[in-house]
Scaffold this motif. Structure first.
Motif, PDB file in Angstrom:
ATOM      1  N   PHE A  90     -36.548  40.816  -1.880  1.00 35.65           N
ATOM      2  CA  PHE A  90     -35.989  39.502  -1.355  1.00 35.65           C
ATOM      3  C   PHE A  90     -36.048  39.158   0.122  1.00 35.65           C
ATOM      4  O   PHE A  90     -35.362  40.233   0.701  1.00 35.65           O
ATOM      5  CB  PHE A  90     -34.677  39.297  -2.258  1.00 35.65           C
ATOM      6  CG  PHE A  90     -34.315  37.814  -1.989  1.00 35.65           C
ATOM      7  CD1 PHE A  90     -34.593  36.711  -3.056  1.00 35.65           C
ATOM      8  CD2 PHE A  90     -33.874  37.270  -1.124  1.00 35.65           C
ATOM      9  CE1 PHE A  90     -34.399  35.600  -3.065  1.00 35.65           C
ATOM     10  CE2 PHE A  90     -33.401  35.853  -0.696  1.00 35.65           C
ATOM     11  CZ  PHE A  90     -33.632  34.870  -2.016  1.00 35.65           C
ATOM     12  N   HIS A 119     -26.904  24.529  -0.169  1.00 38.02           N
ATOM     13  CA  HIS A 119     -27.502  25.445   1.053  1.00 38.02           C
ATOM     14  C   HIS A 119     -29.199  25.231   0.877  1.00 38.02           C
ATOM     15  O   HIS A 119     -29.659  25.074  -0.094  1.00 38.02           O
ATOM     16  CB  HIS A 119     -27.316  26.994   0.653  1.00 38.02           C
ATOM     17  CG  HIS A 119     -27.996  28.070   1.458  1.00 38.02           C
ATOM     18  ND1 HIS A 119     -28.530  27.741   2.652  1.00 38.02           N
ATOM     19  CD2 HIS A 119     -28.413  29.356   1.021  1.00 38.02           C
ATOM     20  CE1 HIS A 119     -29.052  29.084   3.199  1.00 38.02           C
ATOM     21  NE2 HIS A 119     -29.146  29.927   1.925  1.00 38.02           N
ATOM     22  N   HIS A 129     -33.361  27.839  -3.300  1.00 43.86           N
ATOM     23  CA  HIS A 129     -32.494  26.946  -3.740  1.00 43.86           C
ATOM     24  C   HIS A 129     -32.987  25.462  -3.503  1.00 43.86           C
ATOM     25  O   HIS A 129     -32.464  24.399  -4.365  1.00 43.86           O
ATOM     26  CB  HIS A 129     -31.107  27.022  -3.364  1.00 43.86           C
ATOM     27  CG  HIS A 129     -30.632  28.208  -3.278  1.00 43.86           C
ATOM     28  ND1 HIS A 129     -30.183  29.017  -4.406  1.00 43.86           N
ATOM     29  CD2 HIS A 129     -30.256  29.048  -2.367  1.00 43.86           C
ATOM     30  CE1 HIS A 129     -29.958  30.227  -4.046  1.00 43.86           C
ATOM     31  NE2 HIS A 129     -29.797  30.392  -3.050  1.00 43.86           N
ATOM     32  N   HIS A 174     -26.844  32.964  -7.220  1.00 47.47           N
ATOM     33  CA  HIS A 174     -27.534  34.241  -7.583  1.00 47.47           C
ATOM     34  C   HIS A 174     -26.610  34.987  -8.267  1.00 47.47           C
ATOM     35  O   HIS A 174     -25.293  35.133  -8.294  1.00 47.47           O
ATOM     36  CB  HIS A 174     -28.260  34.967  -6.498  1.00 47.47           C
ATOM     37  CG  HIS A 174     -28.938  34.178  -5.453  1.00 47.47           C
ATOM     38  ND1 HIS A 174     -30.244  33.996  -5.759  1.00 47.47           N
ATOM     39  CD2 HIS A 174     -28.859  34.029  -4.377  1.00 47.47           C
ATOM     40  CE1 HIS A 174     -31.001  33.640  -4.724  1.00 47.47           C
ATOM     41  NE2 HIS A 174     -30.097  33.329  -3.877  1.00 47.47           N
TER      42      HIS A 174
HETATM   43 FE1  FEO Z   1     -29.701  31.960   1.164  1.00 45.28          FE
HETATM   44 FE2  FEO Z   1     -30.061  32.486  -1.854  1.00 45.28          FE
HETATM   45  O1  FEO Z   1     -30.584  31.732  -0.219  1.00 45.28           O
END
Ligand code: FEO
Length: 427
Positions: free
Chosen positions: A33, A90, A95, A235
C-alpha cells in the motif's frame, strides 16, 4: 441488525448500529500500500452511511476501482435523492476514489470537509470542483440529519493535513478516518470476530501515525473525553468490542518511554559510530566522555557494527541529540551509517541537535555528507563536525572531547552556538 456476516458473499450494506451502515469494499489481494506499507492479507476501504429523519449522510468513499462494490452496497439501502450530506474525513484517493461519481449521482448532497482539505478537493475534482457546494468545518461544528447529529473533530496530520474525525452523537460512534485503522482485510468485519490483527494495528500506527506523534496527542485530547461505543475507522476492523482500549493504546504508543525511564529533566544524547581501524572509535569515546561531563545529559555510545538498526530507531525518536561518527571510505560514509539514517522516515527529527565526526585517509567527505543528510531531515547542526586525518593525536582527541562537551552544553542551553553551519557552506 446484522452481526454475523461474511461480507464477501454479498454486496449489501451492513447495519452495525441503528441506521448506521458499513458500505465499504474488501481488497484482500493487496500486498503493498502506498509503496511503503506491506500487508499480509490486504485491506478494506471502509465507507459508512448514517440515516436520519431528514436525510442520509455518507462518510468517506472507497478507492476508485472498488466503486462498483461501494455503490452496490449504498444502493441496497438508499436512493441517491435521500443523500443530503457527504463527509470526507480525509481526501487521500483510497477514500475519495468514488467521490466524483457519487457527487454526480447525488448532486443535491452537501460536502463537509476540513478547512485544510479545500485545496486538495479542488485538485481532486479539477474543473468540476466549482459545480459542487462544500462547507468547511472545524472542531465542534455539527451537521444535523434531523433526529441525529454529526459532530466534527479537527485532527490534522493524522496523517495528512486535511484529516478530521466525525462523531455520531446519539450512537457514540467515532468515524475516525485512518486513525485507529489498519491494513487488515477480514470478511467478518468486526474486531470481536476477525483474526488477530494486533500486529497490523501496531504496524500501521508505526508507519502512518508515528511521525506525527505530537498531533496524535493533540487529537487524543479531543477523542478521550468522548463517550465511545464503537470506532469506525477507514481501514480494517470496526472496533465495536472495548473500543476504548484502542484509544488507550494510541496514547501508550505516542508517549515517550524514555522520558518515563530517565526523567523529564535529563536530555538524551546518543552517539553512533563505525570504525575500520579504531580511529573513529577513539574519537567516539572522547566525544562521549566530553558530553558526559555536562550535567543533565544522558550519553549513550553505540557501535553500529554490533547492533540492529530497528531498535535504534526507537532510541533516536526519543533522543534530543544525535551524533554520528564515520570514517570516509571511497569518498563516502560507511553503509551502516546510511542504513540507519535512511530508516528514520518514520520518526520526526525536526529540531533535534545533530553532529558528525570521523577519521579519514585522504579526502574526508563523510562528515559533511552526514551533516547534509541531517540537515535534510530538518535537524539542527550547531557545530561543524570534527575530522581527523588517520590516527588522532592526543591534541586531536582533546578536540573531540571539547566537541562532545560543546554539543552537550548546547543541548542543555549552557553554550552559545559558536559555529552554526550554513547549508550553503556545505557544498
Ligand atoms: Fe491516508 Fe487511507 O488514506
Amino acid at each position: 441488525m446484522n452481526t454475523d456476516i461474511d461480507v464477501s458473499r454479498h454486496r449489501n450494506a451492513v447495519e452495525f448500529a441503528d441506521g448506521v451502515y458499513w458500505i465499504g469494499a474488501l481488497d484482500p489481494t493487496l500486498r503493498t500500500f502506498d509503496i511503503i506499507l506491506r500487508t499480509a492479507n490486504g485491506t478494506t476501504y471502509n465507507s459508512y452511511m448514517v440515516r436520519g429523519s431528514e436525510g442520509v449522510a455518507v462518510i468517506d468513499t472507497v478507492k476508485e476501482n472498488f466503486s462498483d462494490e461501494f455503490f452496490a452496497r449504498l444502493e441496497s439501502e438508499v436512493d441517491y435523492h435521500e443523500i443530503k450530506v457527504i463527509v470526507l474525513n480525509h481526501l487521500e484517493p483510497d477514500h475519495t476514489g468514488a467521490l466524483p461519481e457519487l457527487m454526480q449521482r447525488a448532486p443535491q448532497a452537501k460536502l463537509y470537509i476540513s478547512q485544510r482539505a479545500t485545496s486538495m478537493l479542488k485538485a481532486l475534482l479539477k474543473p468540476s470542483a466549482d459545480e459542487f457546494e462544500y462547507t468547511t468545518v472545524n472542531t465542534g461544528d455539527t451537521v444535523s440529519l434531523g433526529d441525529r447529529t454529526l459532530r466534527f473533530l479537527h485532527t490534522p496530520y493524522l496523517h495528512w493535513p486535511d484529516t478530521q474525525c466525525t462523531y455520531l452523537e446519539d450512537e457514540a460512534i467515532l468515524f475516525s478516518g485512518d486513525v485507529f485503522g489498519c491494513h487488515y482485510c477480514d470478511k467478518r468485519l468486526f474486531n470481536d470476530q476477525v483474526g488477530d490483527f494486533r500486529f497490523s494495528f501496531d504496524y500501521y500506527y508505526a508507519h502512518i501515525m508515528r511521525p506525527f506523534k505530537k498531533h496524535v496527542i493533540a487529537a487524543l485530547k479531543l477523542i478521550e473525553p468522548l463517550k465511545i461505543r464503537q470506532i469506525a475507522p477507514a481501514h480494517g476492523p470496526i472496533l465495536r468490542e472495548r473500543p476504548r482500549r484502542y484509544v488507550t493504546h494510541y496514547r501508550e504508543l505516542s508517549t515517550s518511554s524514555l522520558t518515563r525511564e530517565i526523567g523529564s529533566e535529563d536530555r538524551s544524547l546518543i552517539i553512533f559510530y563505525m570504525s575500520s581501524y579504531g580511529n573513529t572509535a577513539r574519537m567516539a569515546e572522547e566525544v562521549s566522555e566530553g558530553a558526559a561531563e555536562v550535567d543533565g545529559v544522558r550519553v549513550s555510545l553505540y557501535d553500529l557494527e554490533g547492533g540492529e538498526t530497528e531498535p535504534f530507531v526507537d532510541l533516536i525518536e526519543e533522543a534530543d541529540a544525535l551524533l554520528f561518527g564515520s570514517p570516509t571510505i571511497n569518498g563516502d560514509a560507511v553503509k551502516p551509517v546510511w542504513d540507519l539514517l535512511s530508516s528514520l522516515a518514520v520518526v520526526n527529527l525536526q529540531g533535534k541537535i545533530g553532529a558528525a565526526f570521523g577519521s579519514y585517509g585522504w579526502s574526508g567527505e563523510a562528515v559533511r555528507m552526514i551533516e547534509n543528510r541531517m540537515k535534510g531531515l530538518k535537524m539542527h547542526i550547531p557545530k561543524e563536525g570534527v575530522r581527523v586525518k588517520l590516527i588522532p593525536t592526543e591534541e586531536e582527541l582533546g578536540e573531540c572531547r571539547v566537541f562532545g562537551r560543546d554539543i552537550a552544553e548546547v543541548l542543555v542551553g549552557k553554550s552559545a552556538e559558536n559555529s552554526v553551519i550554513d547549508f550553503a557552506d556545505l557544498v
